[in-house]
Design an enzyme around this catalytic site. Structure first.
Site, PDB file in Angstrom:
ATOM      1  CB  SER A 135      -8.259   1.147   5.575  1.00 11.68           C
ATOM      2  OG  SER A 135      -8.941   2.374   5.635  1.00 11.68           O
ATOM      3  CE  LYS A 174      -3.989   1.951   2.528  1.00 14.22           C
ATOM      4  NZ  LYS A 174      -4.819   1.819   3.739  1.00 14.22           N
ATOM      5  CB  SER A 198      -7.961   4.015   2.730  1.00 12.57           C
ATOM      6  OG  SER A 198      -7.102   3.268   3.589  1.00 12.57           O
TER       7      SER A 198
END
Lengths: 507, 497, 100
Positions: B180, B81, B156
């Site tokens: 997330s 990420k 997210s």
């Protein structure tokens, strides 16, 4: 635009006759730890720009702080030395404001839970007739971190105003700082500036004796904000001004003195003192307005989520208490009693800044009286003339030890010893070199002395008669003549002994 | 041949690499080929580091050829990420304000991946600064859900979830502040775990909300997640909130997969009328399944969870408003409006105005307000008290239960664009995942089927007491095995290609 | 709870260093009031005697030894700087003095 309006000032004595000053002092001490408060970067002063930085103290995205254990211990020791209560549970908080020297745009500090609270420092303030002890109460001692260093470039002055841009070196960012905040100090009257100076001075001595900081004001490792307000006698507290970064002991006194005179003028004119920060100008001893505090900053403090609380368990605090050295006040008391001297004499030594030197000289085997005599006499005068500190003179403790040896072996007398110091101060070498160079050795050859004595006896028959009739005190005249004849380089004691042998009392 | 490699689980890949049936370079190249093929549509990646990944792969192959004993996941490719700092590799956090920033250091998680030898394929898309539940708030355009390209992949960490669900990577790193990792896992039919707060170092994770953020594994199976968990968890002296002590044996727990006699609490407040019918249906089937597997399922009540969303949307913006202050255009990232005339304050404000997207600005404003003098007690202070109450609810529930369960989110993946201008509706997506972040527990999301009404994946959330993350893997693996027995294959096989 | 005024929103933007446009001020004013109305539910909980939780898992005295560790080279330190000069970060002119 940089128009400077010099405000009216009230003569100091008038100001303190009409108004009662109330002090408040905030001192920041940079700790002398090896590494920074929250990262492993070194803290050395004067390193090339941006060479003592890492992701943490540059606030690179993702980096996290970790507390320096020694910084916490040093702060607790400082709190203990200031007679504070060490708070059992305290925490760090973020103080949020944007400023380019502060990489995170918040400062990790302590807010409503500082590590130490409610202490005091008994400050000895020299007065015209001795020493007055003033208890300065400590409100809080808390940990925080320093900011980077800005250089303002372009424009005329190199100051913040008028600069075209600024350059930032983050080497200093994150160095551990301890802030020591006093409670208000009321009732010091005309002594207020001296109290301020003595407080900072004795706080500095305290920090030095704890070994937590090198406390060099000129390098910024001890910084003082001096706050003062004026009020009419028995009136409510006035509005204070905060003079920032007053960076020498003398400046603390001057800044406070100036602010008292300025505020008195403001009040005399029927106006209100503005709550503001002010800057001290070393050149003329004045202060000038800085940031106005009218629109209160909103720092949005909240507990620092990246750091865990600090728990100062009593056992840990006691362990740290046991590491405290003899603190300056106790140390001074002990020396005074060992030396057996009066309060006045002791204070003279302290005021002359000679305490450490006298102590070290005594430790090197010289009597306290002699050590004080030399440091406080010629040498103090010389230092004063040169405008330097005693320790900056070319005379060392070793020199004093050697001169005292020469005196006790009879090779020098006091008068010659003074000449030896003169020579050392003039750069003529060490004590023995000066003695040799200036031919200062006492005449120790009895033959030469006897010749001089005989000559004097021949010249002064009436004195001889007095001595022979038992009036030994009359010998002074002959001894004086012998000393004169030997240009002072005779040991007066020896001359007396030889003379009395020569002229035994009759009867 | 390469198409097959990308469909292998991390565990199988690891075994084949260890047995030298395949090289890491082959596995990595297969993933890179797959990325080249599908990512133009999915947009799971913000940056692909083919060179770096292949270099790591080649180095692992050399070491293996030299007979070195390597850790289990050595050579298995992974996606990261974009919230994690990686030396020399662009790290944008999905924001324009960090466009082209290349960190001069590695996050601890990245160091661990390097030590074990997982080739990092690239950086995955995310909502800007991890603020969002759909990845639509990325400054670099949305990521699409591999199950339906018109729908969001969650957020997210939508990029990491989509990369795993889209077979671009067998594993990915996510971060979870309010869901997330778990919510994207739920809506993409993958497995995502938020370990106990402090289990995985946050050093190098660009902070959203420091007291809530936690990194964790994204995978296509519970065992794969456990293998990755083992690599990234463990004490880190660079993170003051990092847990000391050993990491629970999550791999062993994933192998155990036995829920007989386990007391499972069904959280009353995290299910009900607000939840989509198909979500509730699949969830009740799992409750029956757990009972059939020998678990003792009972309902528990956590009344203060009602207030968790409010507390979360005060605590998160408050911490974020402070964490994001450093993005001021002075030391890194972009600088806007520095025309030689503007002063530093103006340049900071212009940089932040132009560099941050609307959701970030919204939350910064909210947090600034919640912390401001005169409002602190009413907002931030009160939210921190609610947090205590949420923790107490969990403690009471765990007094009677070994794990708690709920649906991971109230709905399946919603269409791109549907909630982008309705912050409150977006926030409600996190209603079931947020209490866990407030309290610090570990939680896992795993696929439990498709909702009949839209054919999209539904996620089960399993919550364990703090530090006992192994329980997540035990329960998750047991449920997964039973469901795959029933389906005849992993659910992800049903994703359209 | 009273709604935020546009003036308050402008003040918040100033505190947060966001150079919001007039349109944005209006937009955020409206949205913040909606969000605040929703999150204000935390005020409904009677929590006067409840302690605040700032860390989900609390430990105390997490310290590091006072040891110097290698940091960044100057090149790395300055590598992300939008402007640098004389080995320092160059920043626009500063008007306000540092608050204290």
């Amino acid at each position: 635009m940089n128009t400077k309006v010099t405000p009216a000032l009230v003569p100091y004595d008038d100001a303190v006759a009409r108004y009662e000053p109330t002090l408040g002092l905030e001192v920041h001490v940079e700790l002398g730890t090896a590494s920074k408060m929250f990262c492993g970067c070194p803290t050395a002063f004067g390193a090339p720009a941006n060479t003592q930085v890492c992701p943490v103290c540059l606030a690179l995205p993702g980096s996290l702080p970790v507390v320096n254990a020694t910084a916490v211990e040093s702060t607790i020791r400082m709190g203990l030395a200031l007679n504070c209560t060490i708070v059992e549970n305290c925490r760090f908080a973020r103080k949020n404001y944007f400023y380019p020297d502060m990489p995170k745009d918040y400062q990790i500090s302590q807010y409503d839970e500082p590590i130490a609270i409610d202490g005091y420092l008994d400050v000895e303030v020299p007065t015209s007739d001795g020493v007055e002890t003033v208890r300065v109460e400590i409100e809080r001692v808390h940990m925080e971190e320093d900011t980077g260093k800005l250089t303002h470039t372009g424009g005329a002055t190199g100051r913040i105003h008028g600069a075209d841009y600024s350059l930032v070196d983050y080497n200093r960012a994150g160095i551990p700082l301890v802030e020591i905040v006093t409670k208000i100090v009321p009732g010091t009257g005309a002594l207020a500036p001296e109290v301020g100076k003595a407080y900072v001075s004795q706080l500095r001595d305290l920090m030095r004796s704890l070994g937590v900081s090198d406390v060099r004001m000129e390098q910024g490792s001890l910084r003082c904000d001096a706050n003062v307000s004026l009020a009419p006698p028995d009136g409510p507290l006035g509005t204070r001004s905060e003079t920032k970064n007053v960076n020498s002991l003398r400046s603390v006194e001057r800044a406070l003195r100036y602010e008292i005179r300025r505020q008195a003028a403001v009040l005399d004119a029927g106006e209100k003192v503005k709550q503001e920060t002010r800057h001290f100008n070393e050149d003329d001893g004045s202060t000038s307005p800085g940031r106005s505090k009218e629109e209160a900053e909103d720092y949005r403090y909240f507990p620092e989520p990246d750091l865990m609380p600090v728990s100062a368990q009593p056992e840990w605090v006691e362990e740290l208490r046991a590491t405290l050295p003899e603190l300056p006040a106790a140390h001074r008391k002990r020396l005074q009693s060992e030396w057996g001297i009066s309060d006045f004499d002791m204070q003279s030594v302290i005021n002359a800044g000679a305490l450490e030197l006298v102590e070290a000289t005594v430790a090197a085997g010289v009597s306290q009286a002699a050590a004080r005599k030399w440091w406080m006499g010629e040498l103090a005068r010389e230092a004063n003339d040169r405008g330097v500190g005693l320790s900056e003179l070319p005379v060392t403790i070793d020199h004093i030890v050697r001169v005292e040896d020469l005196i006790s072996s009879g090779a020098l007398n006091d008068k010659l010893a003074r000449k030896v110091f003169e020579g050392i101060l003039a750069g003529e070498g060490d004590a023995d070199e000066v003695v040799a160079g200036r031919k200062l050795e006492l005449v120790s050859d009895d033959g030469a002395l006897l010749a001089a004595i005989d000559e004097a006896i021949a010249n002064m028959p009436e004195v001889v008669a007095k001595i022979q009739s038992g009036k030994q005190q009359a010998a002074g005249a002959i001894i004086g003549a012998v000393m004169k004849a030997t240009k002072g380089q005779a040991d007066a004691g020896r001359v007396r002994a030889l003379l009395l042998e020569r002229l035994p009392a009759e009867g | 041949m390469t198409a097959d490699i990308t469909r292998l689980s991390a565990a199988t890949l690891a075994a084949e690499l260890a047995g030298k049936q395949m090289s890491s370079v082959e596995a990595t190249q297969a993933c890179l080929d797959r990325i080249a093929e599908v990512d133009p549509q999915l947009h799971a990646f913000l940056y692909v580091d083919a060179e770096g990944a292949l270099a790591t792969a080649a180095s692992v192959d050399r070491r293996r050829d030299a007979g070195e004993e390597l850790p289990a996941l050595a050579g298995v490719p992974i996606a990261l990420k974009d919230v994690m700092a990686m030396r020399g590799v662009p790290t944008t956090v999905g924001s324009k304000i960090l466009e082209n920033w290349r960190p001069p250091y590695d996050a601890t998680v990245v160091s661990r991946l390097r030590e074990v030898g997982l080739p990092v394929l690239g950086k995955t898309n995310m909502d800007e600064f991890a603020m969002g539940s759909s990845t639509e708030y990325s400054a670099y355009g949305p990521t699409r859900n591999p199950w339906d390209h018109d729908r969001i992949p969650g957020g997210s960490g939508g990029g990491s979830a989509a990369a795993v669900a889209g077979f671009e990577a067998p594993l990915a790193i996510g971060t979870d502040t309010g869901g997330s990792i778990r919510q994207p896992a739920a809506v993409t039919g993958t497995v995502g775990v938020k370990p106990t707060y402090g289990a995985v170092s946050r050093y190098g994770l660009v902070a959203l909300a420091s007291s809530l953020d936690q990194a964790g594994p994204c995978a296509r199976s519970v065992m794969d997640a456990a293998l990755l968990h083992e690599v990234i968890a463990g004490h880190d002296p660079r993170d003051s909130t990092s847990l000391p002590g050993p990491v629970p044996d999550v791999v062993k727990a994933a192998r155990t997969a036995d829920v007989r006699g386990l007391k499972v609490g069904l959280v009353k407040e995290l299910n009900g009328p607000g939840y989509q019918a198909g979500v509730r249906q699949r969830f009740s089937e799992v409750v029956e399944l757990l009972t059939a597997l020998g678990a003792d399922v009972r309902e528990v009540s956590c009344p203060n969870f009602t207030y968790a969303l409010g507390a979360y949307y005060l605590i998160l913006p408050s911490e974020a408003s402070s964490n994001l202050a450093r993005f001021d255009g002075m030391r890194y990232g972009i600088r806007l409006g520095d025309d030689g005339e503007a002063n530093v304050e103006e340049v900071m404000a212009r940089t932040r105005e132009g560099g941050f997207g609307p959701e970030v600005k919204r939350r910064i404003m909210l947090g600034t307000y919640a912390l401001s003098s005169g409002y602190y007690d009413e907002f931030y202070g009160q939210a921190q008290k609610v947090r205590t109450l949420v923790q107490r609810d969990f403690a009471a529930a765990f007094a009677d239960c070994d794990v708690l369960i709920s649906p991971t989110c109230p709905t399946t993946a919603f269409p791109i664009g549907e909630k982008v201008d309705d912050p409150l509706a977006m926030y409600l997506n996190d209603i079931a995942t947020i209490p866990v972040n407030l309290a610090g527990n570990g939680a896992l999301s795993m696929p439990i089927g498709l909702a009949p009404e839209d054919g999209l994946p539904v996620g089960l959330q399993v919550i364990a007491p703090p530090r006992l993350d192994d329980r997540l893997y035990n329960v998750g693996a047991a449920v997964e095995a039973a469901l795959e027995d029933r389906w005849g294959h992993p659910l992800i096989e049903e994703a359209p290609q | 709870m009273a709604d935020l005024t546009r003036e308050q929103v402008a003040h918040l933007a100033q505190l947060a260093r966001l150079d919001l446009s007039p349109d944005e001020l209006d937009h955020y004013n409206e949205q913040l009031n909606v969000i605040l109305a929703a999150v204000a539910q935390v005020g409904e909980v009677a929590a006067r005697d409840v302690p605040a939780t700032s860390h989900p898992i609390v430990m105390t005295n997490v310290f590091r030894p006072d040891e110097v560790r290698p940091g960044l080279s100057r090149e790395d330190a300055l590598s992300g700087a939008p402007a640098a000069q004389d080995d320092r970060f160059r920043v626009p002119r500063i008007l306000e003095e540092e608050p204290s």
